[in-house]
Design a protein around this motif. Sequence first.
Motif: not given
Length: 217
Positions: A10-13, A41-50
């Motif tokens: 959910m919400g991952v680009k 990704p969460k810490q970097a503010g990215l909507l991507r999976c690791g």
Amino acid sequence: MVRTPCCENMGVKKGPWTPEEDELLISYIHKHGHNNWRALPKQAGLLRCGKSCRLRWTNYLRPDIKRGNFTFEEQDTITKLHQLLGNRWSAIAMRLPGRTDNEIKNFWHTHLKKRLQVEEEQRPNLMNFSPQCSSYQSTNYTTIMTNFQTSPHEKEAVTIFSNQFMLTTTTDHHYVPRIDDQAQSSGKSISEIKDHHEVGDENMTFWYNVLAQSRYT
DNA sequence: AAGCCAATCAACCGCATGCAG
DNA sequence: GCTGCATGCGGTTGATTGGCT
């Protein structure tokens, strides 16, 4: 057992990365490194999976990535290593500094594979060698094999092999320094080191190389 | 100019592996 | 030894690009 997804969908680009995303990833890794791809990704503010972040970094954004066309030397190395190692792209990539396994794999499928097929058709009598072959029909091979087994220069052949492909092995007693390390430690140029191990018959050298490697695997 | 097709390559997917608890 | 998580690897996909008709 149900496999846990690599990321929360959910919400991952997905899809191509934007320059803004690249910038976020680069600046985060420069500041904090990449110890935990899953959390990155969460810490970097990215909507991507690791996983996507890791791939983008290792295949595209890493500062030591070499861009541009493959040189003839690189193509030759890939061809020979592929004969030796098969589709072990990461192992091949380790011998080509600045090139990624993905890049080599793509290059193989789009260029080298076809070229080799054409060459094979043009030279139908050439020996069809693969690392998995159980028997070899080539007289040349038999000759080289015999020579290799009895040759007092076995060690030299192994050294040539290691230098030619800049190989390192995982066991200490078989360790041969990479050619650039040899050059640095000895104060000689890379070409001087190479010249020292030059062998006239290129084909013979290659088969010595194959044999040398087969003894380690 | 438009449409088609093949080549290219970035990115994804799923499995394998290593490791910590 | 077993389990689950994190990461690596190789195969595959699909968007983009360029050449041809």
